[in-house]
Write a protein that holds these residues in place. Structure first.
Motif, PDB file in Angstrom:
ATOM      1  N   PRO A   1       0.800  -1.235   0.000  1.00 61.68           N
ATOM      2  CA  PRO A   1       0.000   0.000   0.000  1.00 61.68           C
ATOM      3  C   PRO A   1       0.830   1.281   0.000  1.00 61.68           C
ATOM      4  O   PRO A   1       0.327   2.343  -0.322  1.00 61.68           O
ATOM      5  CB  PRO A   1      -0.800  -0.112   1.306  1.00 61.68           C
ATOM      6  CG  PRO A   1      -0.863  -1.566   1.603  1.00 61.68           C
ATOM      7  CD  PRO A   1       0.446  -2.118   1.114  1.00 61.68           C
ATOM      8  N   PHE A   2       2.105   1.180   0.346  1.00 56.65           N
ATOM      9  CA  PHE A   2       2.969   2.358   0.415  1.00 56.65           C
ATOM     10  C   PHE A   2       3.715   2.639  -0.891  1.00 56.65           C
ATOM     11  O   PHE A   2       4.271   3.715  -1.055  1.00 56.65           O
ATOM     12  CB  PHE A   2       3.999   2.198   1.545  1.00 56.65           C
ATOM     13  CG  PHE A   2       3.391   2.184   2.903  1.00 56.65           C
ATOM     14  CD1 PHE A   2       3.146   3.364   3.579  1.00 56.65           C
ATOM     15  CD2 PHE A   2       3.044   0.981   3.500  1.00 56.65           C
ATOM     16  CE1 PHE A   2       2.579   3.353   4.843  1.00 56.65           C
ATOM     17  CE2 PHE A   2       2.475   0.959   4.763  1.00 56.65           C
ATOM     18  CZ  PHE A   2       2.239   2.146   5.434  1.00 56.65           C
ATOM     19  N   ARG A   3       3.746   1.689  -1.798  1.00 58.92           N
ATOM     20  CA  ARG A   3       4.579   1.836  -2.996  1.00 58.92           C
ATOM     21  C   ARG A   3       4.292   3.106  -3.776  1.00 58.92           C
ATOM     22  O   ARG A   3       5.205   3.835  -4.147  1.00 58.92           O
ATOM     23  CB  ARG A   3       4.425   0.613  -3.899  1.00 58.92           C
ATOM     24  CG  ARG A   3       5.188  -0.560  -3.390  1.00 58.92           C
ATOM     25  CD  ARG A   3       5.296  -1.663  -4.451  1.00 58.92           C
ATOM     26  NE  ARG A   3       5.854  -2.834  -3.810  1.00 58.92           N
ATOM     27  CZ  ARG A   3       5.154  -3.922  -3.503  1.00 58.92           C
ATOM     28  NH1 ARG A   3       3.886  -4.000  -3.833  1.00 58.92           N
ATOM     29  NH2 ARG A   3       5.723  -4.926  -2.900  1.00 58.92           N
ATOM     30  N   GLY A   4       3.014   3.371  -4.038  1.00 58.67           N
ATOM     31  CA  GLY A   4       2.660   4.555  -4.819  1.00 58.67           C
ATOM     32  C   GLY A   4       3.026   5.850  -4.120  1.00 58.67           C
ATOM     33  O   GLY A   4       3.566   6.770  -4.736  1.00 58.67           O
ATOM     34  N   VAL A   5       2.758   5.919  -2.828  1.00 60.07           N
ATOM     35  CA  VAL A   5       3.066   7.140  -2.075  1.00 60.07           C
ATOM     36  C   VAL A   5       4.576   7.353  -2.008  1.00 60.07           C
ATOM     37  O   VAL A   5       5.049   8.477  -2.198  1.00 60.07           O
ATOM     38  CB  VAL A   5       2.469   7.068  -0.643  1.00 60.07           C
ATOM     39  CG1 VAL A   5       2.840   8.294   0.162  1.00 60.07           C
ATOM     40  CG2 VAL A   5       0.963   6.924  -0.697  1.00 60.07           C
TER      41      VAL A   5
ATOM     42  N   HIS B   1       4.057  13.697   1.814  1.00 62.08           N
ATOM     43  CA  HIS B   1       4.628  13.152   3.050  1.00 62.08           C
ATOM     44  C   HIS B   1       3.520  12.937   4.088  1.00 62.08           C
ATOM     45  O   HIS B   1       3.473  11.898   4.761  1.00 62.08           O
ATOM     46  CB  HIS B   1       5.703  14.094   3.583  1.00 62.08           C
ATOM     47  CG  HIS B   1       6.591  13.476   4.605  1.00 62.08           C
ATOM     48  ND1 HIS B   1       6.255  13.422   5.933  1.00 62.08           N
ATOM     49  CD2 HIS B   1       7.800  12.876   4.490  1.00 62.08           C
ATOM     50  CE1 HIS B   1       7.216  12.816   6.598  1.00 62.08           C
ATOM     51  NE2 HIS B   1       8.173  12.480   5.762  1.00 62.08           N
ATOM     52  N   ASN B   2       2.613  13.896   4.205  1.00 62.57           N
ATOM     53  CA  ASN B   2       1.484  13.750   5.122  1.00 62.57           C
ATOM     54  C   ASN B   2       0.591  12.579   4.720  1.00 62.57           C
ATOM     55  O   ASN B   2       0.100  11.848   5.584  1.00 62.57           O
ATOM     56  CB  ASN B   2       0.663  15.035   5.190  1.00 62.57           C
ATOM     57  CG  ASN B   2       1.321  16.100   6.025  1.00 62.57           C
ATOM     58  OD1 ASN B   2       2.142  15.810   6.893  1.00 62.57           O
ATOM     59  ND2 ASN B   2       0.966  17.340   5.766  1.00 62.57           N
ATOM     60  N   GLU B   3       0.389  12.395   3.425  1.00 63.91           N
ATOM     61  CA  GLU B   3      -0.411  11.276   2.935  1.00 63.91           C
ATOM     62  C   GLU B   3       0.219   9.941   3.364  1.00 63.91           C
ATOM     63  O   GLU B   3      -0.472   9.042   3.847  1.00 63.91           O
ATOM     64  CB  GLU B   3      -0.511  11.347   1.409  1.00 63.91           C
ATOM     65  CG  GLU B   3      -1.350  10.269   0.788  1.00 63.91           C
ATOM     66  CD  GLU B   3      -1.369  10.367  -0.729  1.00 63.91           C
ATOM     67  OE1 GLU B   3      -1.618   9.319  -1.370  1.00 63.91           O
ATOM     68  OE2 GLU B   3      -1.156  11.466  -1.288  1.00 63.91           O
ATOM     69  N   GLY B   4       1.526   9.814   3.208  1.00 62.04           N
ATOM     70  CA  GLY B   4       2.223   8.603   3.635  1.00 62.04           C
ATOM     71  C   GLY B   4       2.141   8.409   5.137  1.00 62.04           C
ATOM     72  O   GLY B   4       1.968   7.282   5.624  1.00 62.04           O
ATOM     73  N   SER B   5       2.238   9.497   5.880  1.00 63.33           N
ATOM     74  CA  SER B   5       2.156   9.427   7.341  1.00 63.33           C
ATOM     75  C   SER B   5       0.777   8.971   7.799  1.00 63.33           C
ATOM     76  O   SER B   5       0.650   8.142   8.708  1.00 63.33           O
ATOM     77  CB  SER B   5       2.472  10.796   7.947  1.00 63.33           C
ATOM     78  OG  SER B   5       3.741  11.231   7.540  1.00 63.33           O
TER      79      SER B   5
END
Length: 162
Positions: free
Chosen positions: A82-86, A120-124
């Motif tokens: 789920p983190f790959r795109g971000v 960065h906030n989206e990933g957080s």
């Protein structure tokens, strides 16, 4: 200081080894920032402060949490899918930002930096969601932990989609 915090972070060099001195430096800075100020509580546990050990297996991030006395608390497995795109978007916007510093106006640099902070906030927030019910972290801690995850990805000399 309270007990709901991290006091150390260890990286397994066998599965998350850095690709060189620059990558190792980025990791050390990310760990320092995380340890300096954080809020980290394992749901249902009151055994902190905690030591976090990170490793990777089959494209999953392994978060082994222990007490200060090295007693196992819990091991969490977090899919990196789920983190790959971000992470990919974050690396791309960071590249744009560093390029803009050399060639763009301050206004254009500020706009790119705002976009970088937004990703960065989206990933957080994604990290907080994935850990919900397991590990409780505040937004600043989620940001610092996401920075470390990105540094681990970059440090392995491969793209987030790899």
């Amino acid at each position: 200081m309270g007990t709901d915090r991290l006091i150390a972070v260890h990286i397994d060099d066998d599965t998350l080894g850095a690709s060189g001195p620059d990558a190792e430096h980025e990791r050390r800075v990310a760990i320092f920032d995380l340890i300096e100020e954080n809020s980290f509580a394992v749901t249902g546990q009151e055994r902190g402060p905690y030591v976090l050990s990170l490793s990777q297996a089959e494209r999953r991030l392994i978060l082994a949490v222990r007490t200060e006395a090295a007693e196992d608390v819990h091991t969490f497995i977090l899919s990196l899918g789920p983190f790959r795109g971000v992470i990919r978007d974050y690396f791309m916007i960071c590249d744009s930002y560093y390029e803009a510093i050399r060639t763009q106006t301050p206004h254009q640099i500020e706009a790119i930096d705002m976009a970088r902070r937004g990703i960065h906030n989206e990933g957080s927030e994604l990290l907080k969601e994935r850990l919900a019910g397991k590990i409780e972290i505040d937004h600043p801690t989620a940001r610092r932990l996401f920075t470390l995850i990105c540094a681990l990805h970059a440090g392995q000399g491969r793209s987030p989609g790899a």
